[in-house]
Design a protein around this motif. Sequence first.
Motif, PDB file in Angstrom:
ATOM      1  N   ARG A 136       0.848  -1.200   0.000  1.00 39.20           N
ATOM      2  CA  ARG A 136       0.000   0.000   0.000  1.00 39.20           C
ATOM      3  C   ARG A 136       0.881   1.247   0.000  1.00 39.20           C
ATOM      4  N   GLN A 137       0.479   2.233  -0.766  1.00 37.49           N
ATOM      5  CA  GLN A 137       1.273   3.465  -0.900  1.00 37.49           C
ATOM      6  C   GLN A 137       0.515   4.651  -0.300  1.00 37.49           C
ATOM      7  N   GLY A 138       1.270   5.720   0.006  1.00 37.43           N
ATOM      8  CA  GLY A 138       0.647   6.963   0.470  1.00 37.43           C
ATOM      9  C   GLY A 138       0.125   6.872   1.887  1.00 37.43           C
ATOM     10  N   THR A 139       0.742   6.040   2.689  1.00 39.44           N
ATOM     11  CA  THR A 139       0.258   5.879   4.061  1.00 39.44           C
ATOM     12  C   THR A 139       0.926   6.877   5.020  1.00 39.44           C
ATOM     13  N   GLU A 140       2.053   7.430   4.633  1.00 38.03           N
ATOM     14  CA  GLU A 140       2.720   8.466   5.447  1.00 38.03           C
ATOM     15  C   GLU A 140       2.316   9.827   4.891  1.00 38.03           C
ATOM     16  N   GLN A 141       2.306  10.842   5.750  1.00 36.39           N
ATOM     17  CA  GLN A 141       1.872  12.188   5.353  1.00 36.39           C
ATOM     18  C   GLN A 141       2.628  12.699   4.119  1.00 36.39           C
ATOM     19  N   ASP A 142       3.982  12.572   4.155  1.00 32.87           N
ATOM     20  CA  ASP A 142       4.798  13.093   3.042  1.00 32.87           C
ATOM     21  C   ASP A 142       4.449  12.393   1.732  1.00 32.87           C
ATOM     22  N   ALA A 143       4.328  11.067   1.827  1.00 35.65           N
ATOM     23  CA  ALA A 143       4.047  10.275   0.622  1.00 35.65           C
ATOM     24  C   ALA A 143       2.659  10.604   0.083  1.00 35.65           C
ATOM     25  N   ALA A 144       1.709  10.800   0.991  1.00 36.35           N
ATOM     26  CA  ALA A 144       0.342  11.138   0.568  1.00 36.35           C
ATOM     27  C   ALA A 144       0.341  12.502  -0.129  1.00 36.35           C
ATOM     28  N   ALA A 196      -7.364  11.196 -17.272  1.00 36.11           N
ATOM     29  CA  ALA A 196      -7.886  10.418 -16.135  1.00 36.11           C
ATOM     30  C   ALA A 196      -6.692   9.933 -15.329  1.00 36.11           C
ATOM     31  N   LEU A 197      -6.969   9.490 -14.124  1.00 36.16           N
ATOM     32  CA  LEU A 197      -5.891   9.040 -13.228  1.00 36.16           C
ATOM     33  C   LEU A 197      -6.308   7.768 -12.508  1.00 36.16           C
ATOM     34  N   VAL A 198      -5.498   6.728 -12.645  1.00 34.23           N
ATOM     35  CA  VAL A 198      -5.707   5.508 -11.848  1.00 34.23           C
ATOM     36  C   VAL A 198      -4.986   5.685 -10.513  1.00 34.23           C
ATOM     37  N   LEU A 199      -5.669   5.352  -9.441  1.00 30.79           N
ATOM     38  CA  LEU A 199      -5.062   5.374  -8.107  1.00 30.79           C
ATOM     39  C   LEU A 199      -5.084   3.952  -7.576  1.00 30.79           C
ATOM     40  N   ASP A 202     -14.455   6.414  -2.988  1.00 33.22           N
ATOM     41  CA  ASP A 202     -14.651   7.832  -3.324  1.00 33.22           C
ATOM     42  C   ASP A 202     -13.988   8.280  -4.610  1.00 33.22           C
ATOM     43  N   CYS A 203     -13.529   7.343  -5.423  1.00 37.24           N
ATOM     44  CA  CYS A 203     -12.990   7.699  -6.743  1.00 37.24           C
ATOM     45  C   CYS A 203     -14.176   7.875  -7.703  1.00 37.24           C
ATOM     46  N   ASN A 211      -9.097   7.623   2.150  1.00 37.19           N
ATOM     47  CA  ASN A 211      -9.212   9.070   2.400  1.00 37.19           C
ATOM     48  C   ASN A 211      -8.255   9.867   1.524  1.00 37.19           C
ATOM     49  N   LEU A 212      -7.105   9.264   1.172  1.00 36.89           N
ATOM     50  CA  LEU A 212      -6.198   9.936   0.236  1.00 36.89           C
ATOM     51  C   LEU A 212      -6.844   9.973  -1.163  1.00 36.89           C
ATOM     52  N   ALA A 213      -7.403   8.849  -1.592  1.00 42.25           N
ATOM     53  CA  ALA A 213      -8.045   8.805  -2.920  1.00 42.25           C
ATOM     54  C   ALA A 213      -9.190   9.812  -2.983  1.00 42.25           C
TER      55      ALA A 213
END
Length: 268
Positions: A149-157, A174-177, A204-205, A183-185
């Motif tokens: 899983r990515q974007g779990t730290e504040q900086d990375a998010a 368009a953007l695939v996440l 929420d995408c 909550n980041l998505a």
Amino acid sequence: MTTTRGLREGDDPITMLTAYDAPTAAIVDEAGIDVVLVGDSMGNAALGYDSTLPVTLDEVASRTAAVARAPGDALVVADMPFLSFGVDEAESVRNAGRLLKQANADAVKIESGPHTVDTTRRMTEVGIPVMAHLGLTPQHVNRLGGYTRQGTEQDAAEEIIDLAGAHADAGAFALVLEHVPANLAGAVTEALDIPTIGIGAGPDCDGQVLVINDAVGLGEWSPPFAKQFGDVRGEMVDAVEAYRDAVTSGEFPAEEHSHVEEALEDLY
Ligand code: KIV
């Protein structure tokens, strides 16, 4: 017919599924899926590799051409495989162009990062629609150390939010996440004018994508964020075993599957 611009219209969530051959693409299209992604996930899902890294541009081009030959209205997006972009900009644009010119893709997808902003802009300028892809980008598995899983730290998010904006500004349609916190998505989706399509990124995408093998239950393994909506593997095993049993017992082929030509009576 779905277009890259049309994806932004309508209230229903966007539906996207992978397909790697014409019969599967026809089924996906018949079901009313908006976008068929000829993903480099074909490496694991169709070509027997143990990652997406060995997938070649020729393989993606051949599979994309097959998918594009299937009848239907879905938007066909071809995934650019590892090292077919990002090394040299002119070569990246030419490779993407080949997927449109020779293989009849409507757009390309690029596993994105800071190095793909300019490439996205250039491709868009010359008329190649680009779908960006952030979060877990499997082509970076060796750098990431796994499919985590990515974007779990504040900086990375925050970096993902910034990169999403940079790719939208560069012209991505368009953007695939992939595999990021919901909550980041949600925050990325809120911040962008272009649609987001999530996989393991919560509800929420603007749309959702799955690998076809996972969605229909064809693979032996599927990621924790995928849901199996069928048991195609089980159905195929049953059918193949039934065929084997019918052949070994002599039940198949029966009379209705055979043809006797009376004129051949005197053959011997
Ligand atoms: O290759 C692929 O199928 C993908 C999707 C999982 C988004 O990149």
